[in-house]
Design an enzyme around this catalytic site. Structure first.
Site, mmCIF file in Angstrom:
data_model
loop_
_atom_site.group_PDB
_atom_site.id
_atom_site.type_symbol
_atom_site.label_atom_id
_atom_site.label_comp_id
_atom_site.label_asym_id
_atom_site.label_seq_id
_atom_site.Cartn_x
_atom_site.Cartn_y
_atom_site.Cartn_z
ATOM 1 N N LYS A 114 0.826 -1.215 0.000
ATOM 2 C CA LYS A 114 0.000 0.000 0.000
ATOM 3 C C LYS A 114 0.857 1.261 0.000
ATOM 4 O O LYS A 114 0.468 2.278 -0.565
ATOM 5 C CB LYS A 114 -0.982 -0.016 1.180
ATOM 6 C CG LYS A 114 -2.064 -1.051 1.013
ATOM 7 C CD LYS A 114 -3.345 -0.726 1.768
ATOM 8 C CE LYS A 114 -4.441 -1.705 1.344
ATOM 9 N NZ LYS A 114 -5.668 -1.567 2.096
ATOM 10 N N LYS A 196 -4.619 -10.572 -6.403
ATOM 11 C CA LYS A 196 -5.855 -10.660 -5.609
ATOM 12 C C LYS A 196 -6.936 -9.718 -6.176
ATOM 13 O O LYS A 196 -6.622 -8.600 -6.567
ATOM 14 C CB LYS A 196 -5.507 -10.259 -4.169
ATOM 15 C CG LYS A 196 -6.643 -10.341 -3.187
ATOM 16 C CD LYS A 196 -6.237 -9.786 -1.825
ATOM 17 C CE LYS A 196 -6.550 -8.317 -1.693
ATOM 18 N NZ LYS A 196 -7.335 -7.910 -0.540
ATOM 19 N N LYS A 199 -11.193 -4.364 -3.957
ATOM 20 C CA LYS A 199 -12.184 -3.296 -4.138
ATOM 21 C C LYS A 199 -11.572 -2.099 -4.823
ATOM 22 O O LYS A 199 -12.233 -1.351 -5.511
ATOM 23 C CB LYS A 199 -12.664 -2.693 -2.827
ATOM 24 C CG LYS A 199 -13.019 -3.510 -1.716
ATOM 25 C CD LYS A 199 -13.545 -2.567 -0.607
ATOM 26 C CE LYS A 199 -13.675 -3.312 0.687
ATOM 27 N NZ LYS A 199 -12.503 -3.198 1.530
HETATM 28 P P1 ATP Z 1 -8.758 -2.755 -0.340
HETATM 29 O O1 ATP Z 1 -8.656 -3.110 -1.786
HETATM 30 O O2 ATP Z 1 -9.466 -1.469 -0.077
HETATM 31 O O3 ATP Z 1 -7.482 -2.926 0.422
HETATM 32 P P2 ATP Z 1 -9.909 -5.331 0.128
HETATM 33 O O4 ATP Z 1 -10.775 -5.636 -1.054
HETATM 34 O O5 ATP Z 1 -8.624 -6.059 0.265
HETATM 35 O O6 ATP Z 1 -9.742 -3.778 0.284
HETATM 36 P P3 ATP Z 1 -10.642 -5.533 2.956
HETATM 37 O O7 ATP Z 1 -11.626 -4.638 3.597
HETATM 38 O O8 ATP Z 1 -9.213 -5.262 3.205
HETATM 39 O O9 ATP Z 1 -10.853 -5.610 1.385
HETATM 40 O O10 ATP Z 1 -10.996 -7.016 3.339
HETATM 41 C C1 ATP Z 1 -12.128 -7.469 4.032
HETATM 42 C C2 ATP Z 1 -12.078 -8.974 4.150
HETATM 43 O O11 ATP Z 1 -12.192 -9.545 2.838
HETATM 44 C C3 ATP Z 1 -10.768 -9.511 4.734
HETATM 45 O O12 ATP Z 1 -11.041 -10.634 5.555
HETATM 46 C C4 ATP Z 1 -9.989 -9.919 3.525
HETATM 47 O O13 ATP Z 1 -9.044 -10.917 3.801
HETATM 48 C C5 ATP Z 1 -11.093 -10.428 2.616
HETATM 49 N N1 ATP Z 1 -10.729 -10.329 1.198
HETATM 50 C C6 ATP Z 1 -10.397 -9.206 0.532
HETATM 51 N N2 ATP Z 1 -10.128 -9.471 -0.752
HETATM 52 C C7 ATP Z 1 -10.300 -10.816 -0.900
HETATM 53 C C8 ATP Z 1 -10.163 -11.713 -2.010
HETATM 54 N N3 ATP Z 1 -9.814 -11.280 -3.204
HETATM 55 N N4 ATP Z 1 -10.419 -13.023 -1.809
HETATM 56 C C9 ATP Z 1 -10.789 -13.467 -0.581
HETATM 57 N N5 ATP Z 1 -10.922 -12.681 0.500
HETATM 58 C C10 ATP Z 1 -10.687 -11.367 0.360
#
Ligand code: ATP
Ligand code: LTN
Length: 333
Positions: A114, A196, A199
């Site tokens: 990040k 991965k 969002k």
């Molecule tokens: P950002 O992109 O804003 O960092 P993010 O999509 O990684 O956000 P988080 O709010 O950090 O989302 O994650 C919320 C939950 O969803 C956490 O438990 C994280 O491990 C899970 N998660 C996020 N992305 C994935 C993915 N691609 N596959 C499975 N689990 C996920």
């Protein structure tokens, strides 16, 4: 009785990765028939570790509250609350920082990733993010924490801090276990299946958002990057695109990867993608319908969040008071 704690950042629209890797598991844990205490929160203090626009953030917080409920979390069973409305989270983060080394935070993979993406400079809060997360968990004496695979390293730090605090002062915290699913813990980008799904991806068609229209979902899956050997098998290293679609399909259908392969192995990629699209739409459509029903019911959402904050504050304040006593700050012994 087990205590389970988890949270999601209101940092944008949730993806199917957030749903399959995290929220679906919260709901399954809620409904598994065992007696437990489940705390699920909106991690707004985590979201502001990178720049956010205040009005958008406020909207995302409310949207996430409605989505939690639309995905099946029952506010009468699960304590749903907003992290910033339980001030003990920020206080606990500070107290835990006193036993956290800068080096162990600088080593965190998420921080390193990040940090690269920040254009306005890297906030101190981005570095101390994992300590805030440790506090979120330790405040409630959690036994286990359901998360996606990317959070494993943060859970490891949480465990280390709990053990360190207990040995420096005296037994105070439970050492929590991460709960990471075998399938679905890391849903990959549809456009770059070695990355991965996230969002905050800038390429819209790389992610399926929970609130995407059905025809958009089908289109995104139809244009997912695969390979050209035409064989449907699970091989994340050599066939990351097809393996990711198999994972999404098996999670949406609640079947194993082997069962999924058996069902689809004779199809061509076009037919397979159509089936994956149908499976995702079948899961997301009822969530979207429920979301639309409640998103404008401010009175209901306020009631849920007020009740959740009240209960979380009760537990969290007790733990902060105990930690302060152990450290020796304030007057209470
Ligand atoms: P950002 O992109 O804003 O960092 P993010 O999509 O990684 O956000 P988080 O709010 O950090 O989302 O994650 C919320 C939950 O969803 C956490 O438990 C994280 O491990 C899970 N998660 C996020 N992305 C994935 C993915 N691609 N596959 C499975 N689990 C996920
Ligand atoms: N850092 C997590 C969100 C999060 C969390 C938590 C998850 C914040 N605090 C406590 C579990 C328990 C993420 O998904 N980025």
């Amino acid at each position: 009785m087990k205590t389970i704690v988890s949270g999601v950042q209101p940092s944008g629209t949730l993806t199917i990765g957030n749903y399959l890797g995290a929220i679906k598991n919260f709901v399954d844990l809620q409904n598994n028939g065992e007696e437990k205490e489940l705390f699920v929160f909106i991690a707004d203090l985590h979201a502001i570790t990178v720049p956010q626009e205040p009005a958008k953030l406020r909207n995302s917080i409310k949207g996430l509250a409605a989505l939690y409920i639309a995905c099946g979390l029952d506010p009468n069973v699960t304590t749903l609350f907003i992290q910033s409305e339980v001030t003990a989270h920020a206080e606990m983060a500070y107290l835990l920082q006193t036993i956290t080394y800068i080096g162990e935070l600088e080593r965190m993979t998420q921080f390193k990733d990040k940090k690269q993406k920040q254009v306005e400079g890297v906030s101190t809060a981005l570095l101390t993010y994992p300590v805030l997360m440790a506090g979120d968990i330790l405040l409630y004496n959690a036994d286990c924490v359901p998360v996606g695979a990317d959070q494993k390293q943060h859970l490891e730090l949480t465990r280390n801090l709990a053990i360190r605090f207990n040995s420096k002062y005296s037994d105070t915290f439970k050492v929590p276990e991460p709960l990471i699913q075998k399938t679905g813990a890391k849903i990959m980008s549809l456009q770059e299946p070695t990355k991965k799904m996230s969002k905050s991806d800038v390429i819209d068609k790389a992610s399926i958002f929970i609130l995407d229209e059905p025809n958009i979902i089908r289109k995104k899956i139809a244009s997912a990057v695969t390979d050209c050997d035409g064989v449907i098998k699970y091989d994340p290293e050599n066939k990351p695109g097809i393996s990711n679609l198999l994972t999404i399909y098996s999670c949406c259908k609640n079947i194993s990867i082997d069962e999924a392969i058996n069902e689809v192995k004779d199809l061509n990629y076009g037919e397979f993608k159509k089936l994956v699209g149908d499976a995702v739409v079948d899961v997301l459509l009822p969530i979207q319908t429920k979301y639309k029903e409640i998103i404008n019911d401010n009175k209901y959402l306020d009631e849920v969040l007020d009740k959740g904050a009240e209960k979380a504050n009760y537990f969290a304040n007790k733990m902060v008071a105990k930690v302060k006593r152990k450290i020796g700050v304030g007057r209470k012994k």
